[in-house]
Design an enzyme around this catalytic site. Structure first.
Site, mmCIF file in Angstrom:
data_model
loop_
_atom_site.group_PDB
_atom_site.id
_atom_site.type_symbol
_atom_site.label_atom_id
_atom_site.label_comp_id
_atom_site.label_asym_id
_atom_site.label_seq_id
_atom_site.Cartn_x
_atom_site.Cartn_y
_atom_site.Cartn_z
ATOM 1 N N HIS A 362 0.801 -1.230 0.000
ATOM 2 C CA HIS A 362 0.000 0.000 0.000
ATOM 3 C C HIS A 362 0.827 1.270 0.000
ATOM 4 O O HIS A 362 0.261 2.359 0.109
ATOM 5 C CB HIS A 362 -0.924 0.046 1.218
ATOM 6 C CG HIS A 362 -1.972 -1.009 1.236
ATOM 7 N ND1 HIS A 362 -3.227 -0.830 0.691
ATOM 8 C CD2 HIS A 362 -1.949 -2.269 1.707
ATOM 9 C CE1 HIS A 362 -3.934 -1.938 0.859
ATOM 10 N NE2 HIS A 362 -3.174 -2.830 1.474
ATOM 11 N N LYS A 553 -8.239 13.814 4.961
ATOM 12 C CA LYS A 553 -7.381 12.630 4.905
ATOM 13 C C LYS A 553 -6.322 12.787 5.989
ATOM 14 O O LYS A 553 -6.213 13.847 6.582
ATOM 15 C CB LYS A 553 -6.714 12.498 3.533
ATOM 16 C CG LYS A 553 -6.058 13.794 3.029
ATOM 17 C CD LYS A 553 -5.467 13.635 1.640
ATOM 18 C CE LYS A 553 -6.488 13.762 0.540
ATOM 19 N NZ LYS A 553 -6.430 12.692 -0.444
ATOM 20 N N ARG A 554 -5.514 11.727 6.213
ATOM 21 C CA ARG A 554 -4.411 11.880 7.144
ATOM 22 C C ARG A 554 -3.557 13.089 6.746
ATOM 23 O O ARG A 554 -3.401 13.376 5.557
ATOM 24 C CB ARG A 554 -3.529 10.623 7.131
ATOM 25 C CG ARG A 554 -4.154 9.399 7.760
ATOM 26 C CD ARG A 554 -4.572 9.648 9.188
ATOM 27 N NE ARG A 554 -3.451 10.024 10.018
ATOM 28 C CZ ARG A 554 -2.744 9.190 10.760
ATOM 29 N NH1 ARG A 554 -3.055 7.905 10.787
ATOM 30 N NH2 ARG A 554 -1.748 9.616 11.492
ATOM 31 N N LYS A 559 0.852 14.386 0.994
ATOM 32 C CA LYS A 559 -0.519 14.663 0.555
ATOM 33 C C LYS A 559 -0.742 16.152 0.287
ATOM 34 O O LYS A 559 -1.734 16.557 -0.283
ATOM 35 C CB LYS A 559 -1.517 14.144 1.597
ATOM 36 C CG LYS A 559 -1.515 12.616 1.741
ATOM 37 C CD LYS A 559 -2.472 12.163 2.830
ATOM 38 C CE LYS A 559 -2.384 10.675 3.129
ATOM 39 N NZ LYS A 559 -3.063 9.820 2.131
ATOM 40 N N THR A 665 -8.573 6.549 -1.732
ATOM 41 C CA THR A 665 -9.934 6.007 -1.854
ATOM 42 C C THR A 665 -10.955 7.099 -1.562
ATOM 43 O O THR A 665 -12.089 7.033 -2.021
ATOM 44 C CB THR A 665 -10.155 4.823 -0.889
ATOM 45 O OG1 THR A 665 -9.649 5.192 0.398
ATOM 46 C CG2 THR A 665 -9.440 3.580 -1.375
ATOM 47 N N LYS A 669 -14.794 8.293 -3.180
ATOM 48 C CA LYS A 669 -16.009 8.600 -2.401
ATOM 49 C C LYS A 669 -16.565 9.965 -2.807
ATOM 50 O O LYS A 669 -17.780 10.133 -2.945
ATOM 51 C CB LYS A 669 -15.688 8.562 -0.903
ATOM 52 C CG LYS A 669 -15.285 7.168 -0.427
ATOM 53 C CD LYS A 669 -14.557 7.171 0.914
ATOM 54 C CE LYS A 669 -13.865 5.828 1.139
ATOM 55 N NZ LYS A 669 -12.888 5.861 2.263
HETATM 56 C C1 26Q Z 1 5.145 1.224 8.844
HETATM 57 C C2 26Q Z 1 6.259 0.834 9.564
HETATM 58 C C3 26Q Z 1 6.114 0.339 10.830
HETATM 59 C C4 26Q Z 1 4.845 0.238 11.350
HETATM 60 C C5 26Q Z 1 3.739 0.629 10.623
HETATM 61 C C6 26Q Z 1 3.879 1.123 9.365
HETATM 62 C C7 26Q Z 1 2.695 1.520 8.569
HETATM 63 C C8 26Q Z 1 1.453 1.691 9.141
HETATM 64 C C9 26Q Z 1 0.361 2.046 8.394
HETATM 65 C C10 26Q Z 1 2.798 1.711 7.216
HETATM 66 C C11 26Q Z 1 1.701 2.068 6.464
HETATM 67 C C12 26Q Z 1 0.459 2.247 7.052
HETATM 68 C C13 26Q Z 1 -0.725 2.638 6.293
HETATM 69 C C14 26Q Z 1 -0.729 2.811 4.995
HETATM 70 C C15 26Q Z 1 -1.929 3.254 4.263
HETATM 71 O O1 26Q Z 1 -2.982 3.501 4.832
HETATM 72 N N1 26Q Z 1 -1.807 3.356 2.949
HETATM 73 C C16 26Q Z 1 -2.895 3.803 2.106
HETATM 74 O O2 26Q Z 1 -3.565 2.641 1.633
HETATM 75 C C17 26Q Z 1 -4.715 3.008 0.885
HETATM 76 C C18 26Q Z 1 -5.435 1.726 0.540
HETATM 77 O O3 26Q Z 1 -4.723 0.995 -0.409
HETATM 78 C C19 26Q Z 1 -4.338 3.805 -0.344
HETATM 79 O O4 26Q Z 1 -5.510 4.221 -0.988
HETATM 80 C C20 26Q Z 1 -3.506 5.023 0.049
HETATM 81 O O5 26Q Z 1 -3.026 5.672 -1.095
HETATM 82 C C21 26Q Z 1 -2.348 4.602 0.929
HETATM 83 O O6 26Q Z 1 -1.662 5.731 1.422
#
Ligand code: 26Q
Length: 830
Positions: A362, A553-554, A559, A665, A669
């Site tokens: 992701h 969004k976050r 972003k 996403t 929406k």
């Molecule tokens: C990384 C290292 C250590 C611990 C945690 C993490 C970590 C945690 C959460 C890395 C990534 C995330 C979340 C990622 C995320 O939400 N990505 C989003 O995924 C969506 C669904 O596919 C996409 O639409 C977004 O573009 C993407 O940012």
């Protein structure tokens, strides 16, 4: 009572039974003659729904257990599920709304109040967690045999407050008043070990003797289909000490010591994403991941055997899906179960594992690629480490055989990173163990094989694929926007509710001005509702005739919420300099709405939140603007707030630096709810533009290849700014304290960061962004043309249903593999 066969929606007798259940559940609260509080009504409604859902669950399981060779059960492992509220979805799926409304009216309670009383289940951060929740909805709708697996965190994503514009994090105590939906499953529990040592048996097999043993307890959350009786299950694990109380210690009066084991177990349950700035926090996160994986796979194996299937068939009958690398221990744990607990040989166990596992990536951000120090594995997961070493050894032998003499390649692809203090690369483990690896939008999948996974893609070309994300139209159109849904029903019939691609019928009607007007009045009503909420919660009056320009969004630098703010400040300055507007045509009134949480340790993101607040305070109070520009930051963004904001948006901001947003996403929406998009050529926004028609999307900025070239050839943001007096004026105002008069230097470092580095190329895209915003203004001034464009946008959105996405996963990723005899070389099956 109706037994709700898995093929039929709730019938009238089922509704009667539900109403009876509801009355009984509510009687405890009404017996004293008082009006029941909304929370009690929610509890009663949930209990009533749960009765019927439990029956559907049993029917679904019985059917799924008998699935034939052509169908696998999918186990979707995710550290995050952002479910939001459940009541509105449940009553829609069970066709309960009319009966429930009638009942509530008898008690003088409004359904809206009851819906609002439900806390969000916010057990996720953002896109990845919400995607998992959308997928569960589609699993049910498509009738796929599935289990979602997650952790039942006591506190979800933090609750965001703003104090003087600064984000403050409060615990999100979502279970405070109990959880109406998830039910504990007594009798479903597994022991998960940590630490200890591994011993060699006389016959050469390995035996792990964990030092700590936790019990995983299952809680099920049932997700109903809307068109039929199938349900999906989200099973969430909670940790408990094997011996929650040391009775002898308690009797000795050592009360705290008596509960120490349970307290230690409980730390695992407390929060999603323990702060990873300490070693203890990082160990806890790894422990959570291992706990999720082990409990879920033990459950899978037990169910597989209970279905009467041989272990050799496990990989053909089951798929294990890794939602990013967070559950990437799964292949190691499955190997451990097959080798150590069930006595299979390495080759057969590896063949089964490879058949079962698939992984979705992701994000391409290097800092988000998980790695764990080897010593943490030694301490917590010694047996898994042995297995990972052996997987790696076999894999690297194959690499050396296929690409002789390239030790640099071996170092790059090794599951163990030897160059940064020996670390386990979770993405490497996931790729090596997976049957399929996919990205979440075309561009992302392409960049994935060109950048982070380039070496693996050369080694295993057939393994990588793309499945573009989608969102569930049940929650993100039908439920959050009943007005638009009714309009669609009358314009094109209600087939879109079952098959979103039916929206394409709108294309031929886009030029109908009467339809455009009805669309506009639906939008106006949503804007009025949001404006009332903004007034109520923030005391800011916004003009419902203004263009609602939304970015939610976050908060993350890539972003580019900051680019949005640069545009707001530029517009503010231009409005003051030229009150008559461009060419004397006046300014198109705008309300810029932002919402989003910044990670608690992410200082730059928090500074952006504060800047938004500071800019808003100045602009919103400036009478010279006559209300034609407002900036609103809505606190505590989450699923439910998104459901309220999105239907009210005219313009959706999707402005990430090209090449950085894997998919997005929210972009989908918004377009499904009648907003136009201003966006960069990034993520799934590209495919949206292709499905809608590029002329109806406001695309701007450098594309991913141009971004890469500019960075490679030397990007000089200060030079870029120097060419643009208007941009310089914006940066000077922010940097000199125009929005922070009490502390003029507050944003100096932020502005210097842009001028000196600007890693996300805000300054390079600024001019095109501003020019494109002017085109937005111009179109908004022509409501007939605007509404026609909105209709053409809607017409192109059928592709972005999560039902289509999940159907693609089922066809291309989870389809049963051909029978595969175990091979001597484990990697040969690649
Ligand atoms: C990384 C290292 C250590 C611990 C945690 C993490 C970590 C945690 C959460 C890395 C990534 C995330 C979340 C990622 C995320 O939400 N990505 C989003 O995924 C969506 C669904 O596919 C996409 O639409 C977004 O573009 C993407 O940012």
């Amino acid at each position: 009572m109706d037994t709700a066969p898995a093929s039929a929606p709730a019938s009238a007798p089922a509704t009667d039974a539900l109403v009876a259940l509801f009355r009984r559940a509510l009687a405890v609260h009404t017996a004293e003659g008082r009006q029941p509080p909304a929370r009690a009504v929610l509890q009663a409604a949930a209990e009533a729904c749960r009765g019927l859902l439990a029956e559907r669950w049993a029917t679904t399981q019985a059917k799924d257990a008998k699935r034939g060779a052509g169908q696998r059960r999918v186990h979707y492992l995710s550290m995050e599920f952002l479910m939001g509220r459940a009541l509105r979805n449940a009553i829609a799926a069970l066709r309960l709304e009319p009966a429930l409304k009638e009942e509530l009216a008898r008690h003088g309670v409004s359904l809206a109040d009851v819906l609002e009383a439900e806390p969000d289940a916010a057990l996720g951060n953002g896109g990845l967690g919400r995607l998992a929740a959308c997928f569960l909805d589609s699993f049910a709708e498509l009738g796929l045999p599935t289990f979602g697996y997650g952790l039942r965190y006591r506190y979800g994503m933090f609750a965001q407050g703003l104090q003087d514009g600064m984000q403050v994090e409060r615990p999100d105590d979502w279970q405070r008043e109990g959880t109406p939906w998830d039910v504990e499953r007594p009798g479903i529990g597994f022991v998960v070990g940590f630490g200890g040592r591994v011993e060699a048996e006389a016959d050469g097999t390995r035996r792990w003797l964990p030092a700590e043993r936790l019990r995983a307890r299952a809680f099920d959350f049932i997700v109903p289909a809307h068109g039929h009786g199938h349900v999906a299950t989200l099973r969430q694990w909670e940790a408990r000490a094997e011996q929650p109380i040391d009775f002898a210690a308690f009797c000795r009066g050592e009360h705290a010591a008596a509960g120490a084991a349970q307290l230690a177990a409980d730390t695992l349950n407390w929060v999603l994403y323990p702060d990873d700035s300490t070693e203890e926090g990082r160990l806890l996160r790894l422990k959570q991941e291992a706990f999720l994986v082990s409990a879920s796979l033990q459950d899978l194996v037990a169910r597989h055997l209970a279905e009467g299937r041989p272990l050799s068939e496990l990989g053909r009958a089951n798929a294990i899906h890794l939602n990013d690398t967070h559950p990437a221990l799964a292949p190691a744990e499955l190997m451990r179960l097959l080798l150590d607990e069930h006595g299979l040989g390495w080759d057969e166990a590896w063949a089964i594992t490879r058949q079962a596992v698939a992984y979705t990536n992701h994000t391409l951000m290097p800092e988000a690629l998980e790695t764990w120090p080897v010593w943490m594995f030694e301490r917590l997961l010694p047996r898994h480490l042995e297995i990972i070493y052996r997987i790696n050894h076999a894999f690297l032998s194959e690499v050396r055989e296929r690409v002789p003499g390239d030790e640099a390649l071996v170092r790059r692809v090794s599951i163990i990173d030897e160059e940064h203090g020996r670390r386990v690369r979770m993405a490497a483990l996931a790729v090596v163990a997976s049957q399929r690896v996919n990205g979440v939008a075309k561009l992302h999948s392409q960049l994935m094989v060109e950048t982070i996974f380039a070496d693996y893609a050369r080694l295993f070309p057939g393994r990588f694929t793309n499945v573009t994300n989608g969102v569930t139209p049940r929650r993100w159109l039908q439920q959050c926007n009943p007005g638009l849904s009714a309009l669609l029903d009358s314009a094109i019939g209600d087939e879109w509710r079952r098959d979103l691609s039916a929206l394409s019928a709108l294309r031929g009607k886009a030029g109908d001005p009467a339809l455009g007007q009805r669309l506009a009045s639906v939008k106006r009503a949503s804007k009025q509702a949001l404006a009332a909420r903004i007034q109520r919660e923030l005391g800011i009056a916004v003009d419902t005739d203004s263009l609602f320009d939304v970015q939610i969004k976050r908060i993350h630098e890539y972003k580019r919420q900051l680019l949005n703010l640069l545009h707001v400040v530029h517009r503010y300055q231009a409005m003051l300099a030229n009150p008559e507007g461009p060419e004397g045509r006046g300014w198109t009134p705008r309300t810029v709405i932002l919402a989003g949480k910044a990670a608690s340790a992410y200082a730059a993101a928090k500074q952006i939140v504060r800047l938004a607040h500071d800019i808003g305070r100045v602009i919103n109070a400036d009478p010279r603007l006559e209300g034609r520009l407002k900036l609103v930051f809505l606190p505590n963004y989450g699923v439910s707030l998104a459901e309220a904001i999105i239907p009210a948006a005219d313009l959706s901001e999707q402005i990430s630096t090209a090449g950085t947003e894997a998919s997005g996403t929210g972009n989908m929406k918004f377009a499904m709810n009648g907003a136009l998009t201003i966006g960069t050529w990034d993520g799934a926004t590209i495919e949206m533009a292709q499905h809608i028609g590029e002329a109806d999307v406001f695309v701007f900025g450098l594309r991913a290849d141009a971004v890469a070239t500019l960075k490679a050839t030397g990007y000089d943001p200060r030079w870029v700014a120097a060419q643009q007096p208007a941009l310089m004026t914006v940066l000077e105002a922010i940097g000199n304290g125009a929005f922070s008069p009490g502390e003029p230097g507050r944003y100096r470092a932020l502005v210097d960061g842009l001028l000196n580095r600007d890693p996300y190329l805000l300054l390079a895209d600024f001019a095109d962004y501003v020019a494109t915003q002017s085109r937005v203004d111009a179109l908004y001034r022509d409501p007939v043309a605007w509404n026609a464009a909105v209709l053409r946008n809607l017409a192109g959105m059928g592709f972005f249903s999560a039902d289509r996405t999940v159907a693609e996963y089922a066809a291309h990723i989870w389809s049963p593999p051909p029978a595969m005899p175990p091979r001597a070389d484990p990697q040969r099956n690649a």
